[in-house]
Design a protein around this motif. Structure first.
Motif, PDB file in Angstrom:
ATOM      1  N   UNK A 121     -24.367  -5.867  27.367  1.00 54.83           N
ATOM      2  CA  UNK A 121     -23.986  -5.063  28.527  1.00 54.83           C
ATOM      3  C   UNK A 121     -24.945  -5.350  29.668  1.00 54.83           C
ATOM      4  N   UNK A 122     -24.440  -5.122  30.881  1.00 50.57           N
ATOM      5  CA  UNK A 122     -25.250  -5.237  32.094  1.00 50.57           C
ATOM      6  C   UNK A 122     -25.000  -4.003  32.930  1.00 50.57           C
ATOM      7  N   UNK A 123     -26.048  -3.207  33.137  1.00 50.79           N
ATOM      8  CA  UNK A 123     -25.995  -2.007  33.962  1.00 50.79           C
ATOM      9  C   UNK A 123     -26.705  -2.322  35.275  1.00 50.79           C
ATOM     10  N   UNK A 124     -25.977  -2.250  36.393  1.00 57.83           N
ATOM     11  CA  UNK A 124     -26.589  -2.618  37.673  1.00 57.83           C
ATOM     12  C   UNK A 124     -27.636  -1.608  38.112  1.00 57.83           C
ATOM     13  N   UNK A 125     -27.567  -0.379  37.659  1.00 58.08           N
ATOM     14  CA  UNK A 125     -28.639   0.581  37.872  1.00 58.08           C
ATOM     15  C   UNK A 125     -28.993   0.866  39.313  1.00 58.08           C
ATOM     16  N   UNK A 126     -28.019   0.732  40.224  1.00 55.53           N
ATOM     17  CA  UNK A 126     -28.281   1.000  41.635  1.00 55.53           C
ATOM     18  C   UNK A 126     -28.765  -0.197  42.422  1.00 55.53           C
ATOM     19  N   UNK A 127     -28.659  -1.407  41.842  1.00 51.75           N
ATOM     20  CA  UNK A 127     -29.130  -2.619  42.514  1.00 51.75           C
ATOM     21  C   UNK A 127     -27.973  -3.591  42.727  1.00 51.75           C
ATOM     22  N   UNK A 128     -28.276  -4.680  43.445  1.00 51.34           N
ATOM     23  CA  UNK A 128     -27.314  -5.733  43.730  1.00 51.34           C
ATOM     24  C   UNK A 128     -27.515  -6.905  42.795  1.00 51.34           C
ATOM     25  N   UNK A 129     -26.415  -7.518  42.407  1.00 48.92           N
ATOM     26  CA  UNK A 129     -26.466  -8.761  41.641  1.00 48.92           C
ATOM     27  C   UNK A 129     -25.522  -9.759  42.293  1.00 48.92           C
ATOM     28  N   UNK A 130     -26.000 -10.985  42.501  1.00 48.55           N
ATOM     29  CA  UNK A 130     -25.198 -12.044  43.099  1.00 48.55           C
ATOM     30  C   UNK A 130     -25.115 -13.210  42.123  1.00 48.55           C
ATOM     31  N   UNK A 131     -23.896 -13.628  41.812  1.00 44.83           N
ATOM     32  CA  UNK A 131     -23.672 -14.740  40.894  1.00 44.83           C
ATOM     33  C   UNK A 131     -23.000 -15.861  41.682  1.00 44.83           C
ATOM     34  N   UNK A 132     -23.637 -17.020  41.747  1.00 43.40           N
ATOM     35  CA  UNK A 132     -23.092 -18.105  42.564  1.00 43.40           C
ATOM     36  C   UNK A 132     -21.972 -18.845  41.856  1.00 43.40           C
ATOM     37  N   UNK A 133     -21.852 -18.662  40.541  1.00 44.40           N
ATOM     38  CA  UNK A 133     -20.762 -19.264  39.791  1.00 44.40           C
ATOM     39  C   UNK A 133     -19.764 -18.212  39.355  1.00 44.40           C
ATOM     40  N   UNK A 134     -19.257 -18.355  38.123  1.00 39.19           N
ATOM     41  CA  UNK A 134     -18.308 -17.401  37.572  1.00 39.19           C
ATOM     42  C   UNK A 134     -19.039 -16.260  36.857  1.00 39.19           C
ATOM     43  N   UNK A 135     -18.344 -15.139  36.713  1.00 40.22           N
ATOM     44  CA  UNK A 135     -18.847 -14.018  35.921  1.00 40.22           C
ATOM     45  C   UNK A 135     -17.805 -13.696  34.870  1.00 40.22           C
ATOM     46  N   UNK A 136     -18.269 -13.483  33.618  1.00 40.75           N
ATOM     47  CA  UNK A 136     -17.323 -13.262  32.533  1.00 40.75           C
ATOM     48  C   UNK A 136     -17.881 -12.286  31.508  1.00 40.75           C
ATOM     49  N   UNK A 137     -16.994 -11.397  31.002  1.00 43.88           N
ATOM     50  CA  UNK A 137     -17.327 -10.591  29.827  1.00 43.88           C
ATOM     51  C   UNK A 137     -16.381 -10.990  28.704  1.00 43.88           C
ATOM     52  N   UNK A 138     -16.934 -11.131  27.495  1.00 44.71           N
ATOM     53  CA  UNK A 138     -16.124 -11.491  26.341  1.00 44.71           C
ATOM     54  C   UNK A 138     -16.622 -10.736  25.108  1.00 44.71           C
ATOM     55  N   UNK A 139     -15.769 -10.659  24.084  1.00 41.37           N
ATOM     56  CA  UNK A 139     -16.180 -10.180  22.782  1.00 41.37           C
ATOM     57  C   UNK A 139     -16.706  -8.765  22.746  1.00 41.37           C
ATOM     58  N   UNK A 140     -16.215  -7.900  23.626  1.00 41.65           N
ATOM     59  CA  UNK A 140     -16.668  -6.514  23.631  1.00 41.65           C
ATOM     60  C   UNK A 140     -17.792  -6.215  24.596  1.00 41.65           C
TER      61      UNK A 140
END
Length: 303
Positions: free
Chosen positions: A42-61
């Protein structure tokens, strides 16, 4: 576990996370895609910014958690949600996608079930949107700028759908958008049906300067509105300058369908439409109910 900024990696591989992380600062994933994989990830942004220059994916739960109004996830590539049940986890913040958006349902039908004040924004020309299961949906959806966004499936918007430029083009490919509220100042709808269903609770609605075009010539229903009427006095809505591609009479064709969900008075005025009386169109007949005919409390006026 707090997550520090990962080092830049070659664009030919992805940064894959099987763990659980909460941001304690701004995250930049440069030159690489980010994949959250596995039932414990899991990824909790917690009130911050995240920038991904490629793709973003969640898999397998795996799960993305956005529950703070300051949360922002900016994805320069494609967004693929095929993780676990996101119900109650995407409740605030902004997810901004420049590439394609795809919801899959390998593990969960609700791998992207936004709610609360969460907003998904598309601001890049050429993006496509597809949902594998209608149990997943956007909360608020925003099309920002002079862009064309294409549908690969029917999509649901549990909250508000926003668009503000005439050059904003929704290319429907015959699919429909089902929304609870519209805040549309300008939009071109290309072969898509817009269904506004308030789910029994009246909302503030704006649907102005919209052009419907490139529809088939049979079995068309371009704009559908379902909402409660007023018990003490009719509820009045006005949509301004909505233009429709001309359709032949019959063959199941309708420009507008209006339904009062509680049977009380619900009036919709199609002010300035090219299919109205002043525009010389045939909206007076190709609507349900027809012009100034009340059915089940619903009445459409075509000035």
């Amino acid at each position: 576990m707090a997550w520090a900024r990962p080092q830049a990696a070659p664009s030919t591989r992805a940064f894959s996370s099987p763990g659980s992380y909460t941001l304690n600062g701004t995250l930049g994933v440069a030159g690489v895609s980010l994949s959250l994989s596995g039932s414990t990830a899991s990824l909790d942004l917690g009130g911050f910014n995240a920038t991904v220059s490629g793709d973003f994916q969640t898999t397998g739960g795996a799960l993305l958690i956005m529950q703070n109004s300051a949360d922002a996830l900016i994805i320069a590539g494609n967004a693929i949600f095929d993780g676990g049940d996101e119900t109650g986890l995407l409740t605030a913040g902004n997810l901004r996608v420049r590439g394609d958006f795809t919801q899959q349902a390998t593990v969960s039908a609700t791998s992207y079930a936004a709610s609360g004040t969460h907003t998904t924004t598309f601001n890049q020309n050429g993006s496509s949107v597809s949902f594998a299961n209608f149990a997943s949906h956007f909360q608020d959806l925003e099309l920002l700028g002079a862009i064309t966004t294409s549908l690969g499936s029917d999509i649901g918007v549990a909250g508000k759908f926003t668009a503000s430029q005439t050059a904003t083009n929704l290319k429907g490919n015959g699919f429909k958008v089902v929304v609870t509220a519209v805040a549309v100042q300008a939009l071109t709808v290309d072969n898509a049906t817009i269904v506004v269903d308030e789910n029994g609770t009246g909302q503030a609605q704006q649907f102005d300067n919209v052009t419907f075009q490139n529809f088939p010539t049979t079995g068309v229903s371009m704009l559908q509105f379902i909402g409660p009427g007023g018990a003490a006095a009719p509820r009045n809505l006005t949509f301004n300058n909505v233009s429709f591609q001309s359709l032949p009479v019959g063959a199941g064709n309708l420009y507008v369908t209006l339904i009062s969900s509680n049977g009380f008075g619900l009036n919709l005025t199609m002010q300035g439409s090219n299919q109205g009386r002043q525009g010389g169109g045939n909206g007076l007949n190709l609507s349900n109910p027809p012009n100034e005919t009340t059915v089940g409390g619903a009445t459409i006026f075509w000035p």
